[in-house]
Structure formats: structure tokens, C-alpha cells
Motif scaffolding. Structure first.
Motif, PDB file in Angstrom:
ATOM      1  N   ALA A 176      -4.409   3.672  -6.886  1.00  0.00           N
ATOM      2  CA  ALA A 176      -3.746   4.372  -6.079  1.00  0.00           C
ATOM      3  C   ALA A 176      -2.702   5.881  -7.445  1.00  0.00           C
ATOM      4  O   ALA A 176      -2.357   6.825  -7.075  1.00  0.00           O
ATOM      5  N   THR A 177      -3.181   4.530  -8.732  1.00  0.00           N
ATOM      6  CA  THR A 177      -1.820   4.842  -9.397  1.00  0.00           C
ATOM      7  C   THR A 177      -2.750   5.200 -10.823  1.00  0.00           C
ATOM      8  O   THR A 177      -2.172   4.895 -11.957  1.00  0.00           O
ATOM      9  N   VAL A 192       1.408   4.277  -3.421  1.00  0.00           N
ATOM     10  CA  VAL A 192       1.491   5.809  -3.657  1.00  0.00           C
ATOM     11  C   VAL A 192       2.469   6.426  -3.497  1.00  0.00           C
ATOM     12  O   VAL A 192       3.123   7.856  -3.111  1.00  0.00           O
ATOM     13  N   ARG A 211       0.590  -1.446  -0.024  1.00  0.00           N
ATOM     14  CA  ARG A 211       0.351  -0.209  -0.016  1.00  0.00           C
ATOM     15  C   ARG A 211       0.704   1.122  -0.478  1.00  0.00           C
ATOM     16  O   ARG A 211       0.464   2.460  -1.228  1.00  0.00           O
ATOM     17  N   ARG A 215       6.279   1.463  -7.840  1.00  0.00           N
ATOM     18  CA  ARG A 215       4.257   1.680  -7.447  1.00  0.00           C
ATOM     19  C   ARG A 215       3.869   0.441  -8.336  1.00  0.00           C
ATOM     20  O   ARG A 215       2.858  -0.188  -8.355  1.00  0.00           O
ATOM     21  N   GLU A 271      -6.880  -1.620  -4.518  1.00  0.00           N
ATOM     22  CA  GLU A 271      -6.553  -1.172  -3.887  1.00  0.00           C
ATOM     23  C   GLU A 271      -4.577   0.038  -5.058  1.00  0.00           C
ATOM     24  O   GLU A 271      -4.595   0.957  -4.926  1.00  0.00           O
ATOM     25  N   THR A 272      -4.052  -0.584  -4.815  1.00  0.00           N
ATOM     26  CA  THR A 272      -2.946  -0.751  -5.919  1.00  0.00           C
ATOM     27  C   THR A 272      -3.350   0.396  -6.986  1.00  0.00           C
ATOM     28  O   THR A 272      -2.640   0.438  -7.722  1.00  0.00           O
TER      29      THR A 272
END
Length: 235
Positions: free
Chosen positions: A180-181, A148, A144, A155, A176-177
């Protein structure tokens, strides 16, 4: 680790690569990889055979010696194949018993200092991914944070580390990953997102289709890669 053990392994690797090197292939390999570091010109199958032989002839006694030898090959490398062998060493089957979360700082250094897809993808999928599956409580918070991080290779590693997880994929972490990007314009991140989704689509195409439909901010590249094996549009 006694100096002679490290020295013997490193010397044998360097001598073997020098013997196998092809000065005609070397510049072609360097151009293909867009590498600042030169190549010896050793094809992958020959390098792996050399690595297996050298590792068998120079066994390491413990995890600390594995880390020390890998870092020496990596940090002192003059040719790119030396770094490939450092990665090979970390995956040597007899040392599988040492694959624990304590190795994550080693892999993080290789990812950040390597900073190119040929290094990062192997480490993320073949080293970090198995650690995540084995010790999820320790690895999830790290992934996690990586997702970020300012460094694009951390990342990318966070996004693609589950490419080989199949039914063991942590879907919450995968989502989530990616999220985030998702807005980053970097090619390697967008490609990595698509790759991660495409890999999981072989296990659950419906989940991937629903995820793509729910995330219109995904880049066309990511979507194209993600839906390669997914019937689209959904019925």
C-alpha cells in the motif's frame, strides 16, 4: 477516575522528572530528537525507574482510569519525558489485563499527535502489535485502513506493528501494508518497510527474499534493510 488519583500520579511524575532532570543533557537530547518540545534531560533508565515507583504508589482502578491518566500526561506535557511516561504507563505490567482493542483509539491519538519515530515505533510495536496478535479480526481491518491513510505515521505504524511478531506474523497483512505504501518516497515509510521485512527475515529469510524479488518497486533503502540477514542474490 477520582480527581485525586489522576492528580497524584501526574504530580508525582512531574515532580520526579524535575528532580532527575539534567539541564546540560536536556538541550543535547532535544537536538538529537529534533524535538519542538523541550526535554528535562532525564536518561531512559532513570525515567523508567521513576515510572515504576510512581505507578506502584498511585495504582489505577480500571481501564478508564488508565486512559484518562495517560491522556492527561500526554496532552498536558510540557517536557518530552512526560509523554514517554504516558507510554510507559500504558505498558505497565499490572495493567496488561486491560490491553484490548478498546485501547486502539488511545494509541491512535498518541501516534497521530506524537508524529515522530520515538513515540510511534514504541506504540506500534509494543502496544498495537500485541493487540493485533490477540484480536486479529478486530485489528486487521484497522491496519488496512491505516496503511492507506494520508497520515504517514498511521501508515508507518501499520507496516511496523508486526516487527516483534516472529512466527505469529500475519504475512498477508504484512504484504498488504507494504504494498500500500511501496511507492511513497518518505524516508520513514521506506525505512519502516525495510525494518518490517528485516525483522521477519529472522524467521523466514526465504519468504523475505522472494517478496523482495517479486517487488522491484521497493526502494533501495527498503531493499538494503530487508536483505541484511538474507543470502542475496538467491541461489
Amino acid at each position: 477516575m477520582p480527581a485525586d488519583e489522576a492528580d497524584g500520579l501526574v504530580r508525582a511524575v512531574r515532580a520526579g522528572l524535575a528532580e532527575l532532570g539534567d539541564p546540560v543533557k536536556a538541550p543535547e537530547m532535544r537536538r538529537y530528537m529534533k524535538s519542538e518540545m523541550p526535554f528535562r534531560g532525564v536518561p531512559t533508565p532513570a525515567r523508567r525507574r521513576l515510572a515504576r515507583r510512581v505507578f506502584a504508589e498511585h495504582p489505577l482502578p480500571d481501564r478508564d482510569s488508565l486512559v484518562a491518566a495517560a491522556l492527561r500526561l500526554w496532552r498536558e506535557a510540557e517536557f518530552r519525558e512526560e509523554r514517554y511516561v504516558a507510554i510507559d504507563l500504558t505498558g505497565h505490567r499490572p495493567y496488561a489485563r486491560w490491553q484490548e482493542a478498546n485501547l486502539l483509539p488511545l494509541y491512535e491519538e498518541l501516534i497521530v499527535s506524537g508524529a515522530w519515530w520515538d513515540y510511534v515505533d514504541e506504540i506500534a510495536i509494543r502496544r498495537v502489535g500485541p493487540l493485533l496478535r490477540a484480536e486479529p479480526d478486530r485489528l486487521r481491518p484497522v491496519m488496512r485502513r491505516w496503511a492507506v491513510d494520508e497520515d504517514r505515521w498511521r501508515r508507518r505504524a501499520a507496516v511496523i506493528c508486526q516487527v516483534a511478531s516472529n512466527q505469529e506474523t500475519d504475512l498477508e497483512l504484512l504484504a498488504e501494508t507494504i504494498e500500500a505504501t511501496i511507492g511513497d518516497h518518505d524516508f520513514f515509510l521506506r525505512k519502516g518497510i525495510g525494518w518490517a521485512l528485516r525483522a521477519y527475515s529472522k524467521t523466514d529469510p526465504d519468504w523475505v527474499g522472494a517478496f523482495v524479488a517479486a517487488h522491484p518497486a521497493l526502494s533501495p533503502l527498503s531493499v538494503r534493510e530487508a536483505l541484511k540477514y538474507v543470502p542475496w542474490p538467491p541461489a
